[in-house]
Design a protein around this motif. Structure first.
Motif, PDB file in Angstrom:
ATOM      1  N   LYS A 224     -20.204  -5.482   5.288  1.00  0.00           N
ATOM      2  CA  LYS A 224     -20.840  -5.307   6.593  1.00  0.00           C
ATOM      3  C   LYS A 224     -22.126  -4.509   6.402  1.00  0.00           C
ATOM      4  CE  LYS A 224     -20.168  -3.572  11.248  1.00  0.00           C
ATOM      5  NZ  LYS A 224     -19.238  -2.936  12.181  1.00  0.00           N
ATOM      6  N   TYR A 225     -22.042  -3.432   5.620  1.00  0.00           N
ATOM      7  CA  TYR A 225     -23.213  -2.628   5.261  1.00  0.00           C
ATOM      8  C   TYR A 225     -23.185  -2.346   3.773  1.00  0.00           C
ATOM      9  CZ  TYR A 225     -23.655  -1.650  10.254  1.00  0.00           C
ATOM     10  OH  TYR A 225     -23.787  -1.763  11.614  1.00  0.00           O
ATOM     11  N   HIS A 226     -24.317  -2.546   3.127  1.00  0.00           N
ATOM     12  CA  HIS A 226     -24.479  -2.232   1.710  1.00  0.00           C
ATOM     13  C   HIS A 226     -25.591  -1.196   1.642  1.00  0.00           C
ATOM     14  CE1 HIS A 226     -24.045  -4.169  -2.524  1.00  0.00           C
ATOM     15  NE2 HIS A 226     -23.978  -2.866  -2.560  1.00  0.00           N
ATOM     16  N   VAL A 227     -25.261  -0.015   1.166  1.00  0.00           N
ATOM     17  CA  VAL A 227     -26.148   1.141   1.238  1.00  0.00           C
ATOM     18  C   VAL A 227     -26.581   1.545  -0.165  1.00  0.00           C
ATOM     19  CG1 VAL A 227     -26.354   3.506   2.083  1.00  0.00           C
ATOM     20  CG2 VAL A 227     -24.851   1.880   3.276  1.00  0.00           C
ATOM     21  N   PHE A 228     -27.889   1.706  -0.340  1.00  0.00           N
ATOM     22  CA  PHE A 228     -28.443   2.087  -1.639  1.00  0.00           C
ATOM     23  C   PHE A 228     -29.176   3.414  -1.537  1.00  0.00           C
ATOM     24  CE2 PHE A 228     -27.969  -2.461  -1.763  1.00  0.00           C
ATOM     25  CZ  PHE A 228     -27.449  -2.689  -3.030  1.00  0.00           C
TER      26      PHE A 228
ATOM     27  N   GLY B  26     -14.487  -0.643   1.371  1.00  0.00           N
ATOM     28  CA  GLY B  26     -13.698  -1.798   0.965  1.00  0.00           C
ATOM     29  C   GLY B  26     -14.367  -3.117   1.290  1.00  0.00           C
ATOM     30  N   GLU B  27     -13.732  -4.179   0.854  1.00  0.00           N
ATOM     31  CA  GLU B  27     -14.254  -5.528   1.047  1.00  0.00           C
ATOM     32  C   GLU B  27     -14.500  -5.804   2.533  1.00  0.00           C
ATOM     33  OE1 GLU B  27     -12.731 -10.067   0.381  1.00  0.00           O
ATOM     34  OE2 GLU B  27     -12.088  -8.541  -1.062  1.00  0.00           O
ATOM     35  N   GLY B  28     -15.673  -6.309   2.812  1.00  0.00           N
ATOM     36  CA  GLY B  28     -16.032  -6.649   4.184  1.00  0.00           C
ATOM     37  C   GLY B  28     -16.455  -5.459   5.022  1.00  0.00           C
ATOM     38  N   MET B  29     -16.493  -4.289   4.413  1.00  0.00           N
ATOM     39  CA  MET B  29     -16.818  -3.088   5.177  1.00  0.00           C
ATOM     40  C   MET B  29     -18.097  -2.447   4.643  1.00  0.00           C
ATOM     41  SD  MET B  29     -12.939  -1.856   5.861  1.00  0.00           S
ATOM     42  CE  MET B  29     -13.312  -0.629   7.074  1.00  0.00           C
ATOM     43  N   VAL B  30     -18.003  -1.237   4.098  1.00  0.00           N
ATOM     44  CA  VAL B  30     -19.179  -0.486   3.651  1.00  0.00           C
ATOM     45  C   VAL B  30     -19.089  -0.218   2.159  1.00  0.00           C
ATOM     46  CG1 VAL B  30     -20.478   1.661   3.906  1.00  0.00           C
ATOM     47  CG2 VAL B  30     -19.432   0.603   5.918  1.00  0.00           C
ATOM     48  N   ARG B  31     -20.210  -0.403   1.483  1.00  0.00           N
ATOM     49  CA  ARG B  31     -20.312  -0.099   0.053  1.00  0.00           C
ATOM     50  C   ARG B  31     -21.494   0.839  -0.144  1.00  0.00           C
ATOM     51  NH1 ARG B  31     -17.627  -0.527  -4.937  1.00  0.00           N
ATOM     52  NH2 ARG B  31     -19.214  -0.417  -6.523  1.00  0.00           N
ATOM     53  N   ILE B  32     -21.262   1.972  -0.796  1.00  0.00           N
ATOM     54  CA  ILE B  32     -22.311   2.946  -1.111  1.00  0.00           C
ATOM     55  C   ILE B  32     -22.640   2.810  -2.590  1.00  0.00           C
ATOM     56  CG2 ILE B  32     -22.946   5.388  -1.151  1.00  0.00           C
ATOM     57  CD1 ILE B  32     -22.390   4.424   1.690  1.00  0.00           C
TER      58      ILE B  32
ATOM     59  N   TYR C 106     -28.461  -2.274   4.117  1.00  0.00           N
ATOM     60  CA  TYR C 106     -28.544  -3.724   4.300  1.00  0.00           C
ATOM     61  C   TYR C 106     -27.278  -4.203   4.980  1.00  0.00           C
ATOM     62  CZ  TYR C 106     -32.571  -3.752   1.215  1.00  0.00           C
ATOM     63  OH  TYR C 106     -33.803  -3.538   0.669  1.00  0.00           O
ATOM     64  N   PRO C 107     -27.321  -5.284   5.745  1.00  0.00           N
ATOM     65  CA  PRO C 107     -28.304  -6.354   5.641  1.00  0.00           C
ATOM     66  C   PRO C 107     -29.564  -6.159   6.488  1.00  0.00           C
ATOM     67  CG  PRO C 107     -26.563  -7.045   7.122  1.00  0.00           C
ATOM     68  CD  PRO C 107     -26.176  -5.687   6.585  1.00  0.00           C
ATOM     69  N   GLU C 108     -29.626  -5.154   7.352  1.00  0.00           N
ATOM     70  CA  GLU C 108     -30.800  -5.009   8.209  1.00  0.00           C
ATOM     71  C   GLU C 108     -32.056  -4.560   7.471  1.00  0.00           C
ATOM     72  OE1 GLU C 108     -28.021  -3.147   8.523  1.00  0.00           O
ATOM     73  OE2 GLU C 108     -27.482  -2.882  10.623  1.00  0.00           O
ATOM     74  N   GLY C 109     -31.877  -3.822   6.370  1.00  0.00           N
ATOM     75  CA  GLY C 109     -33.027  -3.252   5.682  1.00  0.00           C
ATOM     76  C   GLY C 109     -33.546  -2.034   6.430  1.00  0.00           C
ATOM     77  N   THR C 110     -32.632  -1.200   6.913  1.00  0.00           N
ATOM     78  CA  THR C 110     -32.990   0.016   7.635  1.00  0.00           C
ATOM     79  C   THR C 110     -33.191   1.139   6.631  1.00  0.00           C
ATOM     80  OG1 THR C 110     -31.646  -0.703   9.510  1.00  0.00           O
ATOM     81  CG2 THR C 110     -32.257   1.622   9.438  1.00  0.00           C
ATOM     82  N   TRP C 111     -34.371   1.760   6.674  1.00  0.00           N
ATOM     83  CA  TRP C 111     -34.735   2.814   5.723  1.00  0.00           C
ATOM     84  C   TRP C 111     -34.620   4.177   6.377  1.00  0.00           C
ATOM     85  CZ3 TRP C 111     -36.332   2.133   0.634  1.00  0.00           C
ATOM     86  CH2 TRP C 111     -36.495   0.801   0.231  1.00  0.00           C
TER      87      TRP C 111
END
Length: 109
Positions: free
Chosen positions: A6-10, A48-54, A72-77
């Motif tokens: 849902k959210y992938h955070v870098f 977890g899968e389908g949720m949030v990954r840091i 991501y996926p929005e690309g919010t900085w």
């Protein structure tokens, strides 16, 4: 196409030499903030899968605006100062889908 998370955070964790001409997110406690975010997401049951990954990232090339994190996926900085800011990003954006306006940085052109 659906995203795996849902959210992938870098979090930028780039480290430059002390005499480098550009700032370095690693010099702004980025590693500790990434670890804090990861623990907070797990504590809230968002990991977890389908949720949030840091995740950790190398240079995201927004050095002068840092430290930086991108969602991501929005690309919010975002930028941040401390754990309170990280908690707000996790609690508001990642848990409830509400962008934290006060921590936003300009989107890349």
């Amino acid at each position: 196409m659906d995203s795996f998370y849902k959210y992938h955070v870098f979090f930028c964790l780039n480290q430059r030499e002390p005499d480098a001409s550009r700032p370095s997110c690693a010099n702004c406690n980025a590693q500790a903030m990434q670890e804090h975010a990861k623990k907070r997401v797990k504590k809230l049951g968002l990991a977890g899968e389908g949720m949030v990954r840091i995740n950790k990232a190398g240079c995201l090339d927004r050095c002068e605006l840092g430290p930086v994190v991108v969602v991501y996926p929005e690309g919010t900085w975002y930028t941040y100062v401390d754990e309170t800011d990280i908690d707000e990003i996790v609690d508001s954006h990642l848990a409830n889908g509400k962008i934290v306006e006060r921590l936003l940085i300009d989107q890349p052109a």
